[in-house]
Design an enzyme around this catalytic site. Structure first.
Site, PDB file in Angstrom:
ATOM      1  N   LYS A   1       0.830  -1.217   0.000  1.00  0.00           N
ATOM      2  CA  LYS A   1       0.000   0.000   0.000  1.00  0.00           C
ATOM      3  C   LYS A   1       0.860   1.261   0.000  1.00  0.00           C
ATOM      4  CE  LYS A   1      -3.669  -2.175   2.795  1.00  0.00           C
ATOM      5  NZ  LYS A   1      -2.898  -3.046   3.702  1.00  0.00           N
TER       6      LYS A   1
ATOM      7  N   PHE B   1      12.292  -5.869   4.829  1.00  0.00           N
ATOM      8  CA  PHE B   1      13.194  -6.680   5.657  1.00  0.00           C
ATOM      9  C   PHE B   1      12.405  -7.465   6.705  1.00  0.00           C
ATOM     10  CE2 PHE B   1      15.582  -5.954   9.857  1.00  0.00           C
ATOM     11  CZ  PHE B   1      16.237  -7.167   9.837  1.00  0.00           C
TER      12      PHE B   1
ATOM     13  N   ASP C   1       9.746 -12.372   8.504  1.00  0.00           N
ATOM     14  CA  ASP C   1       8.542 -12.781   9.234  1.00  0.00           C
ATOM     15  C   ASP C   1       7.825 -13.921   8.512  1.00  0.00           C
ATOM     16  OD1 ASP C   1       6.618 -12.230  11.428  1.00  0.00           O
ATOM     17  OD2 ASP C   1       5.272 -11.696   9.807  1.00  0.00           O
TER      18      ASP C   1
ATOM     19  N   ASP D   1       6.872 -17.498  10.154  1.00  0.00           N
ATOM     20  CA  ASP D   1       5.466 -17.918  10.231  1.00  0.00           C
ATOM     21  C   ASP D   1       5.117 -19.029   9.241  1.00  0.00           C
ATOM     22  OD1 ASP D   1       5.045 -16.039  12.160  1.00  0.00           O
ATOM     23  OD2 ASP D   1       3.968 -14.619  10.887  1.00  0.00           O
TER      24      ASP D   1
ATOM     25  N   ARG E   1       2.185 -13.442   0.032  1.00  0.00           N
ATOM     26  CA  ARG E   1       2.317 -12.073   0.542  1.00  0.00           C
ATOM     27  C   ARG E   1       1.993 -11.144  -0.630  1.00  0.00           C
ATOM     28  NH1 ARG E   1       2.614  -9.330   5.121  1.00  0.00           N
ATOM     29  NH2 ARG E   1       3.982 -10.923   6.041  1.00  0.00           N
TER      30      ARG E   1
ATOM     31  N   ASP F   1       5.696 -11.688  20.334  1.00  0.00           N
ATOM     32  CA  ASP F   1       4.616 -12.281  19.545  1.00  0.00           C
ATOM     33  C   ASP F   1       4.887 -13.764  19.262  1.00  0.00           C
ATOM     34  OD1 ASP F   1       2.245 -12.387  18.079  1.00  0.00           O
ATOM     35  OD2 ASP F   1       3.191 -11.690  16.236  1.00  0.00           O
TER      36      ASP F   1
ATOM     37  N   LYS G   1       5.715  -4.139  17.943  1.00  0.00           N
ATOM     38  CA  LYS G   1       5.852  -4.787  16.636  1.00  0.00           C
ATOM     39  C   LYS G   1       5.309  -3.928  15.486  1.00  0.00           C
ATOM     40  CE  LYS G   1       4.798  -9.037  14.128  1.00  0.00           C
ATOM     41  NZ  LYS G   1       4.122 -10.325  14.106  1.00  0.00           N
TER      42      LYS G   1
ATOM     43  N   PHE H   1      -5.024   1.274  15.138  1.00  0.00           N
ATOM     44  CA  PHE H   1      -4.971   0.752  13.771  1.00  0.00           C
ATOM     45  C   PHE H   1      -4.904  -0.780  13.771  1.00  0.00           C
ATOM     46  CE2 PHE H   1      -2.498  -0.682  10.082  1.00  0.00           C
ATOM     47  CZ  PHE H   1      -3.190  -0.102   9.031  1.00  0.00           C
TER      48      PHE H   1
ATOM     49  N   ASP I   1      -7.546  -3.722  12.518  1.00  0.00           N
ATOM     50  CA  ASP I   1      -7.177  -4.867  11.667  1.00  0.00           C
ATOM     51  C   ASP I   1      -7.674  -6.182  12.267  1.00  0.00           C
ATOM     52  OD1 ASP I   1      -5.941  -3.867   9.424  1.00  0.00           O
ATOM     53  OD2 ASP I   1      -4.025  -4.849   9.795  1.00  0.00           O
ATOM     54  N   ASP I   2      -7.465  -6.326  13.579  1.00  0.00           N
ATOM     55  CA  ASP I   2      -7.893  -7.542  14.276  1.00  0.00           C
ATOM     56  C   ASP I   2      -9.411  -7.706  14.178  1.00  0.00           C
ATOM     57  OD1 ASP I   2      -5.243  -7.809  14.994  1.00  0.00           O
ATOM     58  OD2 ASP I   2      -5.544  -7.410  17.129  1.00  0.00           O
TER      59      ASP I   2
END
Length: 368
Positions: A52, A92, A97, A101, A106, A168, A194, A243, A247-248
């Site tokens: 974005k 990066f 990440d 994960d 992505r 996390d 994070k 923010f 998202d959650d």
């Protein structure tokens, strides 16, 4: 996308082409073989543009607001270059990440480490994306009096983000569900370290440095000088937390058409605001249902379906009334943030309320 926003993005993206070519020329100049040059170029093209770009473009927007006028060509280039340094930092983080994960895609394409010829070389590629930041800063800002402040910001925020990533990873591993580790306090710590530091504070603090905002300056109403970087931090960290909580919530409440993806926080055992709020409000019986179903994948679910465990958890969320809890949270936190913004005393060459109001305007009541 409005034509104005599209043109702004286009202008910003044109700066990436310049800095990518500059990085490649420097890399060639170090005597690197053609094969390595192509690899580095592909790494940059695949991982840096394409998102974005909100973080990067907000550096330019903030410099314009602080200066109160359109930027000269050189001012625009330097502001946009700092914006691309934030996007390089983001790249990066995302490349590494995704490996941690074991993510699949992505931005609508395979994660970099899953591109057939890449694999574990993506570890070094992520380091090179970070290293590119400091090469660009050295070339373009070494003679500036605020050069060390830029270095300090980038190093400090990178370290803080990595602290958040660690918390996390140990709180919510995808393969080991333990809701006793979850809490709203733990969620807040993860989100601030994070996400909020690098996504909200970093772009504004970089813009403040390039716009010449000092560490402190006098204001008419007080004998104590105003510390603008502390003021910015006190507003932008809660804004970044808000923010992420949005998202959650959208992961639970939004449709794939609306948010552009299927929300998988429940099956992925994410330490999200929604599950933490539900755990706080649940009855013992509801908590038992959440513990039995959260973070479980349904082997019988069809492609693109989340299955029965996800549906059971969402049923508990609805029983608890999570939508109303979120609405009340949103109004409360936005009210608090707007009050803090209103308290900023504007003086010539100092902080402007518009910097923060533009952020609130972009994210308040967003639906994707």
């Amino acid at each position: 996308m409005s034509s104005d926003k599209a043109l702004r993005r286009q202008k910003f993206e044109a700066v990436f082409d310049k800095i990518r070519d500059e990085l490649i020329e420097h890399f060639k100049g170090e005597g690197m073989p053609a094969e390595a040059v192509e690899w580095y170029k592909e790494n940059l093209n695949y991982n840096v543009p394409g998102g974005k770009l909100n973080r990067g473009m907000s550096v330019v927007d903030t410099v314009e607001i602080l200066k109160g006028r359109a930027l000269s060509e050189d001012e625009y280039f330097k502001s946009a270059l700092l914006g691309w340094c934030v996007e390089l930092l983001q790249a990066f983080f995302l490349v590494s990440d995704d490996m941690m994960d074991a993510s699949i895609t992505r931005r609508g394409q395979p994660c970099w480490y899953r591109v057939p010829h890449v694999g574990m070389l993506a570890i070094n590629d992520s380091f090179m994306l970070e290293g590119a930041i400091y090469q660009l800063l050295k070339v373009h800002f070494r003679s500036e009096p605020y050069y060390v402040d830029l270095l300090d910001l980038m190093h400090d925020i990178t370290y803080r983000t990595e602290m958040g990533q660690l918390v996390d990873l140990i709180t919510a591993p995808e393969d080991k569900v333990d809701l006793s580790k979850f809490s709203l306090e733990r969620h807040r710590l993860i989100v601030i370290y994070k996400t909020a530091y690098y996504s909200f504070y970093l772009p504004v603090a970089l813009a403040m440095r390039v716009a010449g905002i000092p560490d402190a300056y006098p204001v008419p109403s007080s004998s104590t000088p105003l510390k603008p970087y502390d003021t910015a931090l006190s507003i932008l960290l809660p804004l970044g937390e808000y923010f992420q909580i949005q998202d959650d919530f959208l992961d639970f409440s939004g449709t794939p058409e609306q948010i552009g993806k299927i929300g998988t926080d429940i099956v992925d055992n994410k330490c999200s605001w929604v599950i933490n709020t539900a755990l706080k409000l649940a009855s013992p019986a509801q908590r038992k249902v959440l513990e039995e179903n959260y973070g479980r994948k349904d082997a019988e679910a069809g492609e693109g379906q989340l299955g029965r465990y996800d549906a059971v958890v969402k049923g508990v969320y609805e029983e608890i009334g999570i939508r109303k809890v979120y609405e009340e949270y949103e109004e409360r936190v936005v009210g608090d943030i707007r009050r803090m913004i209103d308290e900023i005393e504007e003086v010539e060459g100092g902080l402007k309320k518009d910097v923060f109001e533009s952020f609130v305007g972009k994210i308040y009541k967003r639906s994707k």
